[in-house]
Design a protein around this motif. Sequence first.
Motif, PDB file in Angstrom:
ATOM      1  N   ASN A 162       0.824  -1.212   0.000  1.00 28.34           N
ATOM      2  CA  ASN A 162       0.000   0.000   0.000  1.00 28.34           C
ATOM      3  C   ASN A 162       0.856   1.259   0.000  1.00 28.34           C
ATOM      4  OD1 ASN A 162      -2.573  -1.036  -0.193  1.00 28.34           O
ATOM      5  ND2 ASN A 162      -2.867  -1.226   2.014  1.00 28.34           N
ATOM      6  N   ALA A 163       1.937   1.233   0.775  1.00 31.10           N
ATOM      7  CA  ALA A 163       2.823   2.398   0.818  1.00 31.10           C
ATOM      8  C   ALA A 163       3.493   2.622  -0.532  1.00 31.10           C
ATOM      9  CB  ALA A 163       3.872   2.201   1.907  1.00 31.10           C
ATOM     10  N   LYS A 164       3.957   1.553  -1.167  1.00 30.27           N
ATOM     11  CA  LYS A 164       4.651   1.683  -2.448  1.00 30.27           C
ATOM     12  C   LYS A 164       3.695   2.044  -3.583  1.00 30.27           C
ATOM     13  CE  LYS A 164       8.628   0.974  -0.719  1.00 30.27           C
ATOM     14  NZ  LYS A 164       9.592   2.105  -0.642  1.00 30.27           N
ATOM     15  N   ILE A 165       2.451   1.547  -3.514  1.00 30.69           N
ATOM     16  CA  ILE A 165       1.453   1.920  -4.526  1.00 30.69           C
ATOM     17  C   ILE A 165       1.188   3.424  -4.450  1.00 30.69           C
ATOM     18  CG2 ILE A 165      -0.972   1.685  -5.191  1.00 30.69           C
ATOM     19  CD1 ILE A 165      -0.786  -1.240  -4.148  1.00 30.69           C
ATOM     20  N   ALA A 166       1.050   3.952  -3.231  1.00 29.41           N
ATOM     21  CA  ALA A 166       0.772   5.379  -3.048  1.00 29.41           C
ATOM     22  C   ALA A 166       1.938   6.236  -3.544  1.00 29.41           C
ATOM     23  CB  ALA A 166       0.481   5.660  -1.577  1.00 29.41           C
ATOM     24  N   GLU A 167       3.181   5.735  -3.369  1.00 30.31           N
ATOM     25  CA  GLU A 167       4.361   6.506  -3.775  1.00 30.31           C
ATOM     26  C   GLU A 167       4.650   6.427  -5.264  1.00 30.31           C
ATOM     27  OE1 GLU A 167       7.607   4.899  -1.621  1.00 30.31           O
ATOM     28  OE2 GLU A 167       6.866   5.511   0.357  1.00 30.31           O
ATOM     29  N   TYR A 168       4.179   5.358  -5.913  1.00 31.10           N
ATOM     30  CA  TYR A 168       4.642   5.075  -7.275  1.00 31.10           C
ATOM     31  C   TYR A 168       4.122   6.106  -8.278  1.00 31.10           C
ATOM     32  CZ  TYR A 168       5.802   2.746 -11.589  1.00 31.10           C
ATOM     33  OH  TYR A 168       6.324   2.470 -12.820  1.00 31.10           O
ATOM     34  N   ARG A 169       5.018   6.494  -9.180  1.00 24.93           N
ATOM     35  CA  ARG A 169       4.673   7.363 -10.299  1.00 24.93           C
ATOM     36  C   ARG A 169       5.186   6.716 -11.590  1.00 24.93           C
ATOM     37  NH1 ARG A 169       2.306   8.677  -6.654  1.00 24.93           N
ATOM     38  NH2 ARG A 169       1.967  10.724  -5.702  1.00 24.93           N
ATOM     39  N   PRO A 170       4.464   6.842 -12.696  1.00 24.43           N
ATOM     40  CA  PRO A 170       4.895   6.218 -13.951  1.00 24.43           C
ATOM     41  C   PRO A 170       6.324   6.590 -14.316  1.00 24.43           C
ATOM     42  CG  PRO A 170       2.670   7.084 -14.169  1.00 24.43           C
ATOM     43  CD  PRO A 170       3.176   7.547 -12.835  1.00 24.43           C
ATOM     44  N   GLY A 171       7.107   5.571 -14.688  1.00 27.74           N
ATOM     45  CA  GLY A 171       8.482   5.794 -15.095  1.00 27.74           C
ATOM     46  C   GLY A 171       9.489   5.713 -13.978  1.00 27.74           C
ATOM     47  N   THR A 172       9.039   5.658 -12.708  1.00 25.11           N
ATOM     48  CA  THR A 172       9.986   5.545 -11.603  1.00 25.11           C
ATOM     49  C   THR A 172      10.425   4.091 -11.435  1.00 25.11           C
ATOM     50  OG1 THR A 172       8.175   5.324  -9.999  1.00 25.11           O
ATOM     51  CG2 THR A 172       9.029   7.536 -10.410  1.00 25.11           C
ATOM     52  N   GLU A 173      11.444   3.881 -10.613  1.00 22.74           N
ATOM     53  CA  GLU A 173      12.003   2.545 -10.442  1.00 22.74           C
ATOM     54  C   GLU A 173      10.996   1.605  -9.792  1.00 22.74           C
ATOM     55  OE1 GLU A 173      15.915   0.403  -8.375  1.00 22.74           O
ATOM     56  OE2 GLU A 173      15.649   2.587  -8.298  1.00 22.74           O
ATOM     57  N   ALA A 174      10.959   0.382 -10.274  1.00 21.01           N
ATOM     58  CA  ALA A 174      10.038  -0.609  -9.734  1.00 21.01           C
ATOM     59  C   ALA A 174      10.428  -0.988  -8.304  1.00 21.01           C
ATOM     60  CB  ALA A 174      10.032  -1.850 -10.613  1.00 21.01           C
ATOM     61  N   HIS A 175       9.427  -1.337  -7.505  1.00 18.77           N
ATOM     62  CA  HIS A 175       9.672  -1.877  -6.156  1.00 18.77           C
ATOM     63  C   HIS A 175       9.359  -3.369  -6.202  1.00 18.77           C
ATOM     64  CE1 HIS A 175       9.974  -2.066  -1.814  1.00 18.77           C
ATOM     65  NE2 HIS A 175       8.833  -2.731  -1.793  1.00 18.77           N
ATOM     66  N   VAL A 176      10.335  -4.196  -5.851  1.00 17.95           N
ATOM     67  CA  VAL A 176      10.193  -5.650  -5.950  1.00 17.95           C
ATOM     68  C   VAL A 176      10.260  -6.274  -4.557  1.00 17.95           C
ATOM     69  CG1 VAL A 176      11.144  -7.777  -6.913  1.00 17.95           C
ATOM     70  CG2 VAL A 176      11.220  -5.655  -8.249  1.00 17.95           C
ATOM     71  N   ILE A 177       9.299  -7.142  -4.259  1.00 20.54           N
ATOM     72  CA  ILE A 177       9.296  -7.921  -3.017  1.00 20.54           C
ATOM     73  C   ILE A 177       9.590  -9.367  -3.399  1.00 20.54           C
ATOM     74  CG2 ILE A 177       7.932  -8.727  -1.066  1.00 20.54           C
ATOM     75  CD1 ILE A 177       6.274  -6.169  -1.293  1.00 20.54           C
ATOM     76  N   ASN A 178      10.698  -9.882  -2.921  1.00 20.17           N
ATOM     77  CA  ASN A 178      11.121 -11.248  -3.243  1.00 20.17           C
ATOM     78  C   ASN A 178      10.517 -12.206  -2.227  1.00 20.17           C
ATOM     79  OD1 ASN A 178      12.407 -13.654  -3.783  1.00 20.17           O
ATOM     80  ND2 ASN A 178      14.391 -12.714  -4.170  1.00 20.17           N
ATOM     81  N   LEU A 179       9.411 -12.849  -2.600  1.00 22.34           N
ATOM     82  CA  LEU A 179       8.735 -13.768  -1.693  1.00 22.34           C
ATOM     83  C   LEU A 179       9.545 -15.027  -1.435  1.00 22.34           C
ATOM     84  CD1 LEU A 179       5.127 -13.491  -3.175  1.00 22.34           C
ATOM     85  CD2 LEU A 179       6.037 -12.305  -1.168  1.00 22.34           C
ATOM     86  N   SER A 180      10.450 -15.364  -2.365  1.00 23.45           N
ATOM     87  CA  SER A 180      11.252 -16.574  -2.207  1.00 23.45           C
ATOM     88  C   SER A 180      12.228 -16.462  -1.043  1.00 23.45           C
ATOM     89  CB  SER A 180      12.033 -16.879  -3.496  1.00 23.45           C
ATOM     90  OG  SER A 180      11.156 -17.089  -4.571  1.00 23.45           O
ATOM     91  N   LEU A 181      12.588 -15.235  -0.660  1.00 24.26           N
ATOM     92  CA  LEU A 181      13.550 -15.020   0.417  1.00 24.26           C
ATOM     93  C   LEU A 181      12.883 -14.740   1.754  1.00 24.26           C
ATOM     94  CD1 LEU A 181      16.259 -12.837  -1.380  1.00 24.26           C
ATOM     95  CD2 LEU A 181      16.262 -15.304  -0.979  1.00 24.26           C
ATOM     96  N   LEU A 182      11.543 -14.674   1.757  1.00 22.99           N
ATOM     97  CA  LEU A 182      10.823 -14.348   2.985  1.00 22.99           C
ATOM     98  C   LEU A 182      10.130 -15.585   3.542  1.00 22.99           C
ATOM     99  CD1 LEU A 182       9.187 -10.982   1.853  1.00 22.99           C
ATOM    100  CD2 LEU A 182      11.208 -11.279   3.289  1.00 22.99           C
ATOM    101  N   PRO A 183      10.015 -15.663   4.866  1.00 26.45           N
ATOM    102  CA  PRO A 183       9.308 -16.806   5.461  1.00 26.45           C
ATOM    103  C   PRO A 183       7.803 -16.678   5.226  1.00 26.45           C
ATOM    104  CG  PRO A 183       9.994 -15.251   7.163  1.00 26.45           C
ATOM    105  CD  PRO A 183      10.570 -14.748   5.884  1.00 26.45           C
ATOM    106  N   GLN A 184       7.290 -17.443   4.275  1.00 29.15           N
ATOM    107  CA  GLN A 184       5.872 -17.377   3.925  1.00 29.15           C
ATOM    108  C   GLN A 184       5.237 -18.757   4.075  1.00 29.15           C
ATOM    109  OE1 GLN A 184       4.254 -14.449   2.885  1.00 29.15           O
ATOM    110  NE2 GLN A 184       6.182 -13.484   3.454  1.00 29.15           N
ATOM    111  N   THR A 185       4.109 -18.803   4.741  1.00 30.37           N
ATOM    112  CA  THR A 185       3.347 -20.046   4.795  1.00 30.37           C
ATOM    113  C   THR A 185       2.444 -20.132   3.568  1.00 30.37           C
ATOM    114  OG1 THR A 185       1.485 -19.055   5.979  1.00 30.37           O
ATOM    115  CG2 THR A 185       3.332 -19.908   7.322  1.00 30.37           C
ATOM    116  N   GLU A 186       1.896 -21.300   3.328  1.00 29.71           N
ATOM    117  CA  GLU A 186       0.942 -21.448   2.225  1.00 29.71           C
ATOM    118  C   GLU A 186      -0.252 -20.530   2.440  1.00 29.71           C
ATOM    119  OE1 GLU A 186      -0.194 -25.470   1.584  1.00 29.71           O
ATOM    120  OE2 GLU A 186       1.847 -26.190   1.238  1.00 29.71           O
ATOM    121  N   GLN A 187      -0.641 -20.357   3.700  1.00 26.10           N
ATOM    122  CA  GLN A 187      -1.779 -19.493   4.009  1.00 26.10           C
ATOM    123  C   GLN A 187      -1.437 -18.024   3.732  1.00 26.10           C
ATOM    124  OE1 GLN A 187      -0.537 -21.835   5.964  1.00 26.10           O
ATOM    125  NE2 GLN A 187      -2.192 -23.305   6.382  1.00 26.10           N
TER     126      GLN A 187
END
Length: 279
Positions: free
Chosen positions: A172-197
Amino acid sequence: MTSIPLPIFGQGSQPAEEDGAELDYLTMPEEMAIYRMPQISSDLKAPELAPARAVAECLQQALLAYPEVMPVIDLTGLDSANRAFIDELLGEGEVSALGAGGLRVQESVLAGVWRSQQLEGQQVIADCLEVGVIPQALLQSAFAGAAAQVETDIVNLPEGVMNALPLLAELNAKIAEYRPGTEAHVINLSLLPQTEQDLALLEQRLGKGPVTILSRGYGNCRITATATRNVWWVRYFNSQDTLILNTLEVSDMPNVACASSEDIADSAQRLEEILKVYL
């Protein structure tokens, strides 16, 4: 000179462990897409192929003029013979996409040259070529009607959800900040502890948008627009179709789907070579 024997590594090269376990490793990709000059079967100097030759010459001018001029070249009126010539000339490149309303997009073997078709059932009702990093139709339709924010309600969360809510707040914070043409914000789920849920909740809250893109190179990359503005789900698979990287990206369009200005300049040279051979 004394030869020194070198150890051999790899599957089957080591003795089995006492518990029966064996050496295993991730299989490396076996194929990679590379450019090959199109093989055209038609006699391109035949009078009946004049419309297709005109399209090829117009495409060459569009590549040379990019990015100052970016015309859309209409193919809808071509007959079957001229359409077959264009099909052979363009071939199929690494990136393809499906969008809302029967939109189908295919990059040609000339990177940065895109063919967009609008289908009504099985009938093609619109067919055009476009030069650019990505077709405008995909950009315009990917987040049409998308939600401006992700729902972060914590009431009645499924059992097993642990780390999804902080990611939703970050998005939500990154969506609010994003403007067309600016650098992408990437969240790497493979490196984070995520459950199936966690992953299921992310998928549910983000929703599914109308655009799906497949980029085939060294393995496959499957890109899906979510139903939340500027949020893409990007999954990378190796040639064995094993998921090796799972990411969320806030951007206009993930770079892995896009051609570059250098690609387009290279395609201008390649098309010139092709036309010298066949015209």
